[in-house]
Design an enzyme around this catalytic site. Structure first.
Site, mmCIF file in Angstrom:
data_model
loop_
_atom_site.group_PDB
_atom_site.id
_atom_site.type_symbol
_atom_site.label_atom_id
_atom_site.label_comp_id
_atom_site.label_asym_id
_atom_site.label_seq_id
_atom_site.Cartn_x
_atom_site.Cartn_y
_atom_site.Cartn_z
ATOM 1 N N THR A 118 31.636 34.455 29.845
ATOM 2 C CA THR A 118 31.811 33.208 30.599
ATOM 3 C C THR A 118 30.430 32.579 30.713
ATOM 4 O OG1 THR A 118 33.623 34.173 31.861
ATOM 5 C CG2 THR A 118 32.636 32.166 32.739
ATOM 6 N N LYS A 193 37.898 27.511 31.092
ATOM 7 C CA LYS A 193 37.632 28.648 32.001
ATOM 8 C C LYS A 193 37.140 28.115 33.358
ATOM 9 C CE LYS A 193 36.559 32.896 33.391
ATOM 10 N NZ LYS A 193 37.416 34.036 33.592
ATOM 11 N N LYS A 261 28.198 33.109 39.687
ATOM 12 C CA LYS A 261 27.688 32.594 38.399
ATOM 13 C C LYS A 261 28.660 31.543 37.850
ATOM 14 C CE LYS A 261 28.942 34.691 34.850
ATOM 15 N NZ LYS A 261 29.529 34.877 33.546
HETATM 16 P P1 NAP Z 1 29.351 44.007 32.684
HETATM 17 O O1 NAP Z 1 30.230 45.181 32.905
HETATM 18 O O2 NAP Z 1 28.168 43.805 33.584
HETATM 19 O O3 NAP Z 1 28.835 44.091 31.159
HETATM 20 C C1 NAP Z 1 27.879 43.202 30.642
HETATM 21 C C2 NAP Z 1 27.535 43.626 29.237
HETATM 22 O O4 NAP Z 1 26.567 42.724 28.713
HETATM 23 C C3 NAP Z 1 26.917 45.025 29.162
HETATM 24 O O5 NAP Z 1 27.330 45.614 27.947
HETATM 25 C C4 NAP Z 1 25.411 44.705 29.112
HETATM 26 O O6 NAP Z 1 24.639 45.715 28.495
HETATM 27 C C5 NAP Z 1 25.437 43.466 28.253
HETATM 28 N N1 NAP Z 1 24.236 42.650 28.451
HETATM 29 C C6 NAP Z 1 23.882 41.967 29.557
HETATM 30 N N2 NAP Z 1 22.725 41.320 29.354
HETATM 31 C C7 NAP Z 1 22.345 41.600 28.078
HETATM 32 C C8 NAP Z 1 21.227 41.223 27.290
HETATM 33 N N3 NAP Z 1 20.285 40.399 27.771
HETATM 34 N N4 NAP Z 1 21.160 41.710 26.044
HETATM 35 C C9 NAP Z 1 22.115 42.529 25.558
HETATM 36 N N5 NAP Z 1 23.191 42.926 26.256
HETATM 37 C C10 NAP Z 1 23.303 42.467 27.508
HETATM 38 O O7 NAP Z 1 30.159 42.639 32.700
HETATM 39 P P2 NAP Z 1 31.727 42.377 32.427
HETATM 40 O O8 NAP Z 1 32.474 42.550 33.694
HETATM 41 O O9 NAP Z 1 32.153 43.103 31.200
HETATM 42 O O10 NAP Z 1 31.689 40.796 32.167
HETATM 43 C C11 NAP Z 1 31.194 40.272 30.946
HETATM 44 C C12 NAP Z 1 31.507 38.777 30.883
HETATM 45 O O11 NAP Z 1 32.911 38.577 31.018
HETATM 46 C C13 NAP Z 1 30.831 37.966 32.001
HETATM 47 O O12 NAP Z 1 30.442 36.717 31.489
HETATM 48 C C14 NAP Z 1 31.944 37.820 33.029
HETATM 49 O O13 NAP Z 1 31.787 36.655 33.834
HETATM 50 C C15 NAP Z 1 33.156 37.712 32.115
HETATM 51 N N6 NAP Z 1 34.429 38.114 32.741
HETATM 52 C C16 NAP Z 1 34.511 39.279 33.443
HETATM 53 C C17 NAP Z 1 35.720 39.622 34.036
HETATM 54 C C18 NAP Z 1 35.869 40.900 34.852
HETATM 55 O O14 NAP Z 1 36.906 41.070 35.526
HETATM 56 N N7 NAP Z 1 34.922 41.818 34.815
HETATM 57 C C19 NAP Z 1 36.837 38.787 33.896
HETATM 58 C C20 NAP Z 1 36.731 37.632 33.144
HETATM 59 C C21 NAP Z 1 35.508 37.299 32.570
HETATM 60 P P3 NAP Z 1 24.105 46.993 29.316
HETATM 61 O O15 NAP Z 1 25.198 48.010 29.247
HETATM 62 O O16 NAP Z 1 22.875 47.401 28.612
HETATM 63 O O17 NAP Z 1 23.836 46.512 30.734
#
Ligand code: NAP
Length: 308
Positions: A118, A193, A261
Site C-alpha cells: 500500500t 485502496k 500510514k
Molecule cells: P510486515 O509484516 O511489516 O512486512 C513488511 C515486509 O517488507 C518485510 O518482509 C520487510 O522485510 C520488508 N521490508 C520493509 N522495508 C524494506 C526495505 N527497505 N527493503 C527491503 N525489504 C523491506 O508488513 P505486512 O503486514 O506484510 O504489510 C505489507 C504491506 O501490505 C504494507 O504496505 C501494508 O500496508 C499492506 N497491507 C497489510 C495488511 C495486513 O493486514 N497486514 C493488509 C492490507 C495491506 P524484513 O523482514 O527484513 O523486515
C-alpha cells in the site's frame, strides 16, 4: 510463520516468478504461488525469513515447480516473468526496485513487476515510468483482506497500469486472490485502496461508538451484534471485529501504524485533488491517540480503546 490453506489451486501453466518481501502478507502470498505449481524465487531483507519460507514450501510445488531464495532483489528478479512485491511503504518500494541491486536492474525486457504494497499513487506512477524506460512493466496492485485473506489465498486486489501487463499477471496472481481487477491507468489501484481505507476509517469509529454506547447502557453486546449483524448495520468489520472489540482484544490483525500510514496517503492525495474528508481526518487523529496509548501494533479496531 505458517499459513492456513483453504485455497483450492486451479491448474495453470508453471511460471518463473519472484516474490520480494515475506512479511505478514508476503509470506503466505508467495506460499500460494508455490502451492499453485510456479517456480518461485524469494527475497527478504532479513534472510531468516527467506530460509524459513523455503523450508516451509520446499515440496509444495507440482509439475516443474521449485523454490529458491536470493540475496538481493536484482538476483531474485533475474529470469522471472513476473516479480511480485509486498513491502512497507514508498521508500521501501524504491529500495527494492531501483539502484544496482534493485529488481528493475535484474528483470528481463518485457517482464512485469506487480506491487502489492500500500503506497502512494505518485510513487506508482514514477515506478511505472522508470520501468517503461527500461522496457519493463509496473502494475500497482494493493490488497484488501488482511492477514487471513493472504493466508487463505482470498485477497481482493485493485490494479492500475497497462492492461496487457495486467492480463499477464492475473492468472498467476489468482493463486492468492479472490478477485484481481484492473481499474485503470497507473495509480488507479492505489487510489482505489485509498477509497477502501476511507470507508474503513469512518466505519470502525462508528462501530467503536456503537459498542461503547451499548456496553455503557448495560446491553449484552455480543447478542446485540448477532442481531444487528443480520440487518442494515451489517459490515465486514462488525462480523470480523465486533466481538473482539467487546472483549477488548487487539493483539492481531492490521496494525494502527499501517492504518496511519494509509490515512496519511489518503489525506495527501485529498490535498492534491481537493476532496473534503472531515471524518477521515478526525479518525486519523483518533488513531494518533491510540499510538500514544502504546497501540502502534494493535489491530485497527482498537479505536474503541479511546472511549473506555
Ligand atoms: P510486515 O509484516 O511489516 O512486512 C513488511 C515486509 O517488507 C518485510 O518482509 C520487510 O522485510 C520488508 N521490508 C520493509 N522495508 C524494506 C526495505 N527497505 N527493503 C527491503 N525489504 C523491506 O508488513 P505486512 O503486514 O506484510 O504489510 C505489507 C504491506 O501490505 C504494507 O504496505 C501494508 O500496508 C499492506 N497491507 C497489510 C495488511 C495486513 O493486514 N497486514 C493488509 C492490507 C495491506 P524484513 O523482514 O527484513 O523486515
Amino acid at each position: 510463520m505458517s499459513s492456513t490453506n483453504l485455497k483450492i489451486h486451479q491448474p495453470t501453466a508453471s511460471r518463473k516468478v519472484a516474490f520480494l518481501g515475506l512479511g505478514v502478507m508476503g509470506f503466505p502470498m508467495a506460499g500460494h504461488l508455490a502451492q499453485a505449481g510456479h517456480q518461485v524465487t524469494v527475497y527478504n531483507r532479513t534472510a531468516t525469513k527467506s530460509i524459513a519460507w523455503c523450508e516451509e514450501y520446499t515440496g509444495a510445488t507440482t509439475k516443474n515447480g521449485a523454490v529458491n531464495q536470493a540475496a538481493t532483489p536484482r538476483l531474485a528478479a533475474q529470469h522471472a516473468e513476473l516479480v511480485f512485491c509486498c513491502v512497507g511503504n514508498d521508500n521501501d518500494l524504491a529500495q527494492v526496485t531501483l539502484g544496482a541491486d534493485g529488481a528493475f536492474a535484474g528483470m528481463a525486457p518485457g517482464a512485469v513487476f506487480v506491487d502489492h504494497t500500500t503506497a502512494s499513487a505518485s510513487v506508482a506512477r514514477e515506478l511505472y515510468s522508470a520501468a517503461r524506460n527500461m522496457g519493463l512493466h509496473f502494475i500497482d496492485a494493493p490488497v484488501s483482506g488482511g492477514q487471513a485473506g493472504a493466508q487463505n489465498g482470498l485477497l481482493t486486489v485493485m490494479c492500475g497500469g497497462d492492461k496487457a501487463a495486467f492480463e499477464k499477471a492475473q492468472p498467476v496472481a489468482m493463486a492468492f486472490s479472490k478477485a484481481f481487477t484492473w481499474l485503470g491507468e497507473s495509480g488507479a489501484g492505489q487510489l482505489a485502496k485509498m477509497v477502501n481505507q476511507i470507508c474503513i476509517a469512518g466505519l470502525v469509529e462508528a462501530l467503536s461508538e456503537a459498542i461503547a454506547f451499548g456496553q455503557q447502557a448495560g446491553l449484552d453486546m455480543n447478542q446485540v451484534l448477532d442481531v444487528i449483524g443480520k440487518g442494515a448495520a451489517q459490515s465486514w468489520q462488525l462480523d470480523n471485529r465486533g466481538k473482539t472489540m467487546v472483549a477488548d482484544k487487539f493483539d492481531f490483525g492490521f496494525a494502527v501504524d499501517w492504518m496511519r500510514k494509509d490515512l496519511g496517503l489518503v489525506l495527501d492525495e485529498a490535498k492534491r485533488n481537493g476532496a473534503r474528508l472531515p471524518v477521515t481526518a478526525l479518525v486519523d487523529q483518533f488513531y494518533a491517540d491510540v499510538q500514544h496509548m502504546g497501540g502502534q501494533r494493535w489491530d485497527t479496531s482498537s479505536l474503541i480503546k479511546r472511549l473506555r
